[in-house]
Write an enzyme that holds these catalytic residues in place. Structure first.
Site, PDB file in Angstrom:
ATOM      1  N   GLY A 115       0.834  -1.210   0.000  1.00 27.93           N
ATOM      2  CA  GLY A 115       0.000   0.000   0.000  1.00 27.93           C
ATOM      3  C   GLY A 115       0.856   1.243   0.000  1.00 27.93           C
ATOM      4  N   ASN A 116       0.278   2.372   0.307  1.00 29.74           N
ATOM      5  CA  ASN A 116       1.046   3.616   0.449  1.00 29.74           C
ATOM      6  C   ASN A 116       0.419   4.480   1.532  1.00 29.74           C
ATOM      7  OD1 ASN A 116      -0.895   5.588  -0.810  1.00 29.74           O
ATOM      8  ND2 ASN A 116      -0.628   4.172  -2.538  1.00 29.74           N
ATOM      9  N   ARG A 117       1.038   5.615   1.819  1.00 27.41           N
ATOM     10  CA  ARG A 117       0.640   6.393   2.992  1.00 27.41           C
ATOM     11  C   ARG A 117      -0.516   7.367   2.755  1.00 27.41           C
ATOM     12  NH1 ARG A 117       4.745   5.399   6.614  1.00 27.41           N
ATOM     13  NH2 ARG A 117       6.758   5.038   5.626  1.00 27.41           N
ATOM     14  N   ALA A 142      -3.857   7.902  -4.751  1.00 27.24           N
ATOM     15  CA  ALA A 142      -2.477   7.449  -4.953  1.00 27.24           C
ATOM     16  C   ALA A 142      -2.562   5.975  -5.370  1.00 27.24           C
ATOM     17  CB  ALA A 142      -1.686   7.614  -3.669  1.00 27.24           C
TER      18      ALA A 142
END
Ligand code: CTP
Length: 398
Positions: free
Chosen positions: A209-211, A277
């Site tokens: 995943g990402n932030r 994102a």
């Protein structure tokens, strides 16, 4: 539409003045703040006490509240306080005064001081309503920018039947709400916004995943909806509440889900803003069972996801396409490159070198770059203010 709006309700001397109690009650119920002004003759039909109790505010009819103490009621302050003024019922006499600007009572002085939209709901007997002078006064009031809430037809106080009955309180409120809505800058526009990260599953318990928190996309959805747009929010896995019940939210997990959700909706949309994102890579081989640890290192193979914006850019008809670019170096150049590659109408650049910009926080600092490479820079602001800047830019330029 009326929540938090400051409304001056002006009541003039018609038998229909009894309906103003219901109008005030419904405005309060809709969340408006209401102050009532009355002409002297309206007191014969409804008491100031009724209207002050319902509006939860003192009612004003005179320029002075106490002649002995020299206290005066400030008509200018009241006129300027209002976001909306509603004159209901409006007698033939008040219509005529409003058309000619004859300021011989407190209500008229408030009307002349008000800079906000003014709604006028006439009420009178049918022959008075049909009279050429009344028609002319109404035309004149419309030419000044006032909005007329035309009377209905039916039994009148005189016993005659015809046009002139004050519109019903619920119809007056509905009319104002519809009118405010239709004047919003994004009214009639269908806007799709993506928000949050995507999760690319490795196995049933793990993902890449990402932030991204989704805050920027959710702020855009809320402000777009408040500006009158019909909003579809495609949200990756985030723990944020849907801004309001009129936002159509579609929850997705992976880049592939997001691609499907966005492309399904695309042909119906006027604008797409991609604030999500989205993972550029996903797992090549998803493991149906949990990957067990073994001696030594583990390598995972990844494959490219489809670039959703680039796909939309290739397939767009007349949609406005907006992208985000989060950059760490060569910011302007990279953002311009993305805009051209993805055939965008404009791109929003946030640089991770700017303090307070990017993921996670409640603030952002952006620049907007348009298709002619014109750069508009904005200060560091809350994500809601940034959303308003982006959507104002959109409504003014597209
Ligand atoms: N985007 C997209 N589909 C993807 C990846 C990104 O639609 N698979 C969108 C993002 O939502 C954003 C814009 O494209 O609006 C820019 O995304 P970004 O990942 O920064 O750009 P890339 O073109 O992927 O470039 P790079 O990763 O090299 O910075």
């Amino acid at each position: 539409m009326l929540k938090g709006k400051k409304v001056v309700v002006a009541v003039t001397g018609s038998i229909a003045a009894y309906k103003s109690a219901l109008i005030v009650r419904q405005l309060i119920k809709a969340g408006a703040e209401v102050k009532v002004v009355m002409t002297a003759s309206s007191h014969d039909f409804i008491t100031p006490l009724t209207l002050s109790t319902l509006s939860k505010n003192p009612v004003f009819s005179e320029f002075t509240s106490s002649k002995e103490s020299g206290t005066w009621n400030n008509h200018v302050d009241l006129g300027l306080w209002a976001d909306i003024m509603l004159v209901a019922p409006t007698t033939a006499n008040s219509l005529s005064k409003m058309a000619s600007g004859e300021s011989d009572n407190f209500m008229m002085a408030v009307y002349l001081s008000a800079k906000c939209p003014v709604y006028i709901a006439p009420a009178m007997d049918l022959d008075m309503y049909k009279h050429p002078s009344t028609k002319e006064n109404i035309e004149k009031l419309v030419s000044f920018g006032n909005v007329i809430i035309y009377p209905g037809s039916g039994e009148l106080a005189s016993g005659l039947e015809g046009e002139g009955r004050l519109a019903e309180p619920e119809d007056i409120i509905e009319f104002i709400e519809r009118d405010i809505k239709s004047k919003q800058p994004l009214f009639g526009k269908k806007v799709l916004i993506t928000a949050g990260p995507t999760h690319e599953a490795l196995d049933p318990v793990r993902y890449i995943g990402n932030r991204s928190t989704g805050k920027m996309g959710f702020a855009l959805a809320q402000i777009a909806s408040e500006m009158g747009a019909e909003v579809t929010l495609v949200a990756g896995p985030v723990s944020l509440k849907t801004p309001n019940s009129s936002v159509n939210r579609i929850d997705v997990i992976s880049a592939k889900d997001m691609f499907e959700a966005v492309t399904n909706e695309f042909s119906n949309q006027d604008v797409v803003i991609m604030a999500a994102a989205i993972a550029d890579y996903t797992t090549l081989n998803y493991s149906d069972s949990k990957i067990k640890k073994k001696e030594g290192d583990l390598s995972i193979s990844l494959k490219r996801t489809t670039d959703i914006l680039a796909h939309l850019g290739e397939n767009k008809t007349n949609q406005t396409l907006v992208g985000f670019a989060l950059e760490t170096n060569n910011e302007l150049e990279n953002a311009k490159g993305k805009m051209e590659r993805k055939k965008l109408d404009f791109i929003i650049l946030n640089s991770l070198n700017d303090k307070g910009a990017g993921f996670a926080g409640d603030t952002n600092k952006i620049s907007i770059i348009d298709a002619n490479n014109k750069v508009t820079q904005f200060e560091l602001k809350s994500k809601f203010e940034v959303a308003a800047d982006i959507l104002n830019y959109l409504s003014q330029n597209h």
